[in-house]
Write a protein that holds these residues in place. Sequence first.
Motif, PDB file in Angstrom:
ATOM      1  N   GLY A 124      35.538 -55.076 -55.215  1.00 52.71           N
ATOM      2  CA  GLY A 124      35.800 -55.917 -54.007  1.00 52.71           C
ATOM      3  C   GLY A 124      36.649 -54.933 -53.061  1.00 52.71           C
ATOM      4  N   PRO A 125      37.323 -55.316 -52.151  1.00 55.61           N
ATOM      5  CA  PRO A 125      38.182 -54.725 -51.322  1.00 55.61           C
ATOM      6  C   PRO A 125      38.642 -53.463 -51.740  1.00 55.61           C
ATOM      7  CG  PRO A 125      39.334 -56.792 -51.293  1.00 55.61           C
ATOM      8  CD  PRO A 125      38.000 -56.803 -52.036  1.00 55.61           C
ATOM      9  N   LEU A 126      38.966 -53.027 -52.914  1.00 59.08           N
ATOM     10  CA  LEU A 126      39.545 -52.133 -53.404  1.00 59.08           C
ATOM     11  C   LEU A 126      38.890 -50.847 -53.699  1.00 59.08           C
ATOM     12  CD1 LEU A 126      42.346 -53.780 -55.439  1.00 59.08           C
ATOM     13  CD2 LEU A 126      42.460 -53.207 -53.426  1.00 59.08           C
ATOM     14  N   TRP A 127      37.367 -51.070 -53.437  1.00 58.12           N
ATOM     15  CA  TRP A 127      36.275 -50.063 -53.844  1.00 58.12           C
ATOM     16  C   TRP A 127      36.509 -48.775 -53.353  1.00 58.12           C
ATOM     17  CZ3 TRP A 127      33.589 -47.165 -50.409  1.00 58.12           C
ATOM     18  CH2 TRP A 127      33.675 -47.589 -49.083  1.00 58.12           C
ATOM     19  N   LYS A 128      37.296 -48.523 -52.314  1.00 56.19           N
ATOM     20  CA  LYS A 128      37.703 -47.164 -52.007  1.00 56.19           C
ATOM     21  C   LYS A 128      38.609 -46.596 -52.880  1.00 56.19           C
ATOM     22  CE  LYS A 128      37.061 -47.913 -47.197  1.00 56.19           C
ATOM     23  NZ  LYS A 128      37.476 -47.681 -45.561  1.00 56.19           N
ATOM     24  N   ASP A 129      39.497 -47.149 -53.632  1.00 54.51           N
ATOM     25  CA  ASP A 129      40.272 -46.531 -54.541  1.00 54.51           C
ATOM     26  C   ASP A 129      39.462 -46.165 -55.845  1.00 54.51           C
ATOM     27  OD1 ASP A 129      42.576 -47.565 -53.232  1.00 54.51           O
ATOM     28  OD2 ASP A 129      42.797 -49.489 -54.459  1.00 54.51           O
ATOM     29  N   LEU A 130      38.358 -46.914 -56.217  1.00 55.47           N
ATOM     30  CA  LEU A 130      37.543 -46.486 -57.237  1.00 55.47           C
ATOM     31  C   LEU A 130      36.670 -45.143 -56.999  1.00 55.47           C
ATOM     32  CD1 LEU A 130      36.303 -46.580 -59.959  1.00 55.47           C
ATOM     33  CD2 LEU A 130      34.558 -48.063 -58.984  1.00 55.47           C
ATOM     34  N   VAL A 131      36.333 -45.080 -55.559  1.00 58.31           N
ATOM     35  CA  VAL A 131      35.559 -43.926 -55.054  1.00 58.31           C
ATOM     36  C   VAL A 131      36.603 -42.871 -54.971  1.00 58.31           C
ATOM     37  CG1 VAL A 131      34.458 -42.906 -52.996  1.00 58.31           C
ATOM     38  CG2 VAL A 131      34.022 -45.304 -53.918  1.00 58.31           C
ATOM     39  N   SER A 132      37.777 -43.098 -54.808  1.00 55.72           N
ATOM     40  CA  SER A 132      38.621 -41.844 -54.558  1.00 55.72           C
ATOM     41  C   SER A 132      38.929 -41.194 -56.096  1.00 55.72           C
ATOM     42  CB  SER A 132      40.109 -42.405 -54.069  1.00 55.72           C
ATOM     43  OG  SER A 132      40.095 -42.682 -52.886  1.00 55.72           O
ATOM     44  N   GLU A 133      39.272 -42.237 -56.926  1.00 56.57           N
ATOM     45  CA  GLU A 133      39.163 -41.652 -58.348  1.00 56.57           C
ATOM     46  C   GLU A 133      38.263 -40.843 -58.878  1.00 56.57           C
ATOM     47  OE1 GLU A 133      40.591 -45.015 -61.319  1.00 56.57           O
ATOM     48  OE2 GLU A 133      41.823 -45.845 -59.675  1.00 56.57           O
ATOM     49  N   LEU A 134      36.925 -41.326 -58.535  1.00 56.66           N
ATOM     50  CA  LEU A 134      35.855 -40.789 -59.031  1.00 56.66           C
ATOM     51  C   LEU A 134      35.741 -39.328 -58.204  1.00 56.66           C
ATOM     52  CD1 LEU A 134      33.092 -43.374 -58.820  1.00 56.66           C
ATOM     53  CD2 LEU A 134      33.963 -42.251 -60.764  1.00 56.66           C
ATOM     54  N   GLU A 135      36.037 -39.329 -56.955  1.00 56.48           N
ATOM     55  CA  GLU A 135      36.171 -37.816 -56.177  1.00 56.48           C
ATOM     56  C   GLU A 135      37.155 -36.958 -56.910  1.00 56.48           C
ATOM     57  OE1 GLU A 135      34.522 -39.411 -51.871  1.00 56.48           O
ATOM     58  OE2 GLU A 135      36.747 -39.108 -52.089  1.00 56.48           O
ATOM     59  N   ALA A 136      38.158 -37.575 -57.279  1.00 57.97           N
ATOM     60  CA  ALA A 136      39.098 -36.623 -57.903  1.00 57.97           C
ATOM     61  C   ALA A 136      38.794 -36.216 -59.423  1.00 57.97           C
ATOM     62  CB  ALA A 136      40.647 -37.319 -58.182  1.00 57.97           C
ATOM     63  N   ALA A 137      38.223 -37.151 -59.896  1.00 58.59           N
ATOM     64  CA  ALA A 137      37.724 -36.618 -61.371  1.00 58.59           C
ATOM     65  C   ALA A 137      36.262 -35.744 -61.094  1.00 58.59           C
ATOM     66  CB  ALA A 137      37.173 -37.830 -62.029  1.00 58.59           C
ATOM     67  N   PHE A 138      35.644 -35.933 -60.278  1.00 54.98           N
ATOM     68  CA  PHE A 138      34.399 -35.048 -60.157  1.00 54.98           C
ATOM     69  C   PHE A 138      34.278 -34.621 -58.773  1.00 54.98           C
ATOM     70  CE2 PHE A 138      33.424 -38.698 -63.192  1.00 54.98           C
ATOM     71  CZ  PHE A 138      33.074 -37.894 -64.357  1.00 54.98           C
ATOM     72  N   PRO A 139      35.035 -33.554 -58.358  1.00 54.47           N
ATOM     73  CA  PRO A 139      35.170 -33.024 -57.169  1.00 54.47           C
ATOM     74  C   PRO A 139      33.656 -32.885 -56.145  1.00 54.47           C
ATOM     75  CG  PRO A 139      36.680 -31.994 -58.565  1.00 54.47           C
ATOM     76  CD  PRO A 139      35.867 -32.470 -59.259  1.00 54.47           C
ATOM     77  N   ARG A 140      32.945 -32.445 -57.045  1.00 52.48           N
ATOM     78  CA  ARG A 140      31.558 -32.435 -56.241  1.00 52.48           C
ATOM     79  C   ARG A 140      31.004 -33.467 -55.503  1.00 52.48           C
ATOM     80  NH1 ARG A 140      25.665 -30.944 -58.807  1.00 52.48           N
ATOM     81  NH2 ARG A 140      24.536 -30.631 -57.166  1.00 52.48           N
ATOM     82  N   ILE A 141      31.404 -34.871 -55.831  1.00 52.99           N
ATOM     83  CA  ILE A 141      30.806 -35.996 -55.324  1.00 52.99           C
ATOM     84  C   ILE A 141      31.335 -36.038 -53.910  1.00 52.99           C
ATOM     85  CG2 ILE A 141      31.279 -38.491 -55.378  1.00 52.99           C
ATOM     86  CD1 ILE A 141      31.232 -38.393 -58.639  1.00 52.99           C
ATOM     87  N   ALA A 142      32.461 -35.479 -53.626  1.00 54.84           N
ATOM     88  CA  ALA A 142      32.979 -35.737 -52.334  1.00 54.84           C
ATOM     89  C   ALA A 142      32.165 -34.831 -51.297  1.00 54.84           C
ATOM     90  CB  ALA A 142      34.448 -35.116 -52.384  1.00 54.84           C
ATOM     91  N   THR A 143      31.464 -34.054 -51.761  1.00 55.09           N
ATOM     92  CA  THR A 143      30.525 -33.177 -50.972  1.00 55.09           C
ATOM     93  C   THR A 143      29.179 -33.895 -50.706  1.00 55.09           C
ATOM     94  OG1 THR A 143      30.009 -31.443 -52.795  1.00 55.09           O
ATOM     95  CG2 THR A 143      31.792 -31.379 -51.409  1.00 55.09           C
ATOM     96  N   TRP A 144      28.601 -34.993 -51.467  1.00 53.06           N
ATOM     97  CA  TRP A 144      27.670 -35.327 -51.478  1.00 53.06           C
ATOM     98  C   TRP A 144      27.082 -36.257 -50.183  1.00 53.06           C
ATOM     99  CZ3 TRP A 144      26.623 -38.362 -56.762  1.00 53.06           C
ATOM    100  CH2 TRP A 144      26.741 -37.342 -57.781  1.00 53.06           C
ATOM    101  N   THR A 145      25.779 -36.101 -49.618  1.00 56.49           N
ATOM    102  CA  THR A 145      25.452 -36.858 -48.523  1.00 56.49           C
ATOM    103  C   THR A 145      24.373 -37.655 -48.925  1.00 56.49           C
ATOM    104  OG1 THR A 145      23.798 -35.166 -48.185  1.00 56.49           O
ATOM    105  CG2 THR A 145      25.922 -34.817 -47.188  1.00 56.49           C
ATOM    106  N   ILE A 146      23.738 -38.613 -48.209  1.00 52.41           N
ATOM    107  CA  ILE A 146      22.741 -39.641 -48.378  1.00 52.41           C
ATOM    108  C   ILE A 146      21.477 -38.639 -48.757  1.00 52.41           C
ATOM    109  CG2 ILE A 146      21.035 -41.198 -47.486  1.00 52.41           C
ATOM    110  CD1 ILE A 146      23.880 -42.392 -47.905  1.00 52.41           C
ATOM    111  N   GLU A 147      21.343 -37.539 -48.254  1.00 52.87           N
ATOM    112  CA  GLU A 147      20.024 -36.660 -48.703  1.00 52.87           C
ATOM    113  C   GLU A 147      20.339 -36.231 -49.927  1.00 52.87           C
ATOM    114  OE1 GLU A 147      22.030 -36.238 -45.447  1.00 52.87           O
ATOM    115  OE2 GLU A 147      20.622 -37.557 -44.546  1.00 52.87           O
ATOM    116  N   GLY A 148      21.453 -36.033 -50.485  1.00 52.27           N
ATOM    117  CA  GLY A 148      21.431 -35.401 -51.767  1.00 52.27           C
ATOM    118  C   GLY A 148      21.980 -34.129 -51.700  1.00 52.27           C
ATOM    119  N   SER A 149      22.260 -33.335 -50.457  1.00 57.42           N
ATOM    120  CA  SER A 149      22.555 -31.995 -50.411  1.00 57.42           C
ATOM    121  C   SER A 149      24.044 -31.668 -50.736  1.00 57.42           C
ATOM    122  CB  SER A 149      22.038 -31.324 -48.926  1.00 57.42           C
ATOM    123  OG  SER A 149      22.916 -32.132 -48.211  1.00 57.42           O
TER     124      SER A 149
END
Length: 66
Positions: free
Chosen positions: A41-66
């Motif tokens: 729910g409204p805490l979805w940004k917490d999950l995304v932050s945890e995923l970005e910390a665990a998988f740093p490459r995710i933080a650089t993804w764009t909609i186009e996948g580059s």
Amino acid sequence: MNVGQPVDPVFGALNALIYGFDPDPAVAAFLALHGTLLVYGPLWKDLVSELEAAFPRIATWTIEGS
């Protein structure tokens, strides 16, 4: 369902499980993540932050996948 409100965890988990079986691995991953984010729910940004910390490459993804 109110926008921004978490859904029942069982419903979200069921969606994540069902969509996780899509034959396309990328589609399966993103649909499963979507089901998981619904539960957060409204805490979805917490999950995304945890995923970005665990998988740093995710933080650089764009909609186009580059």
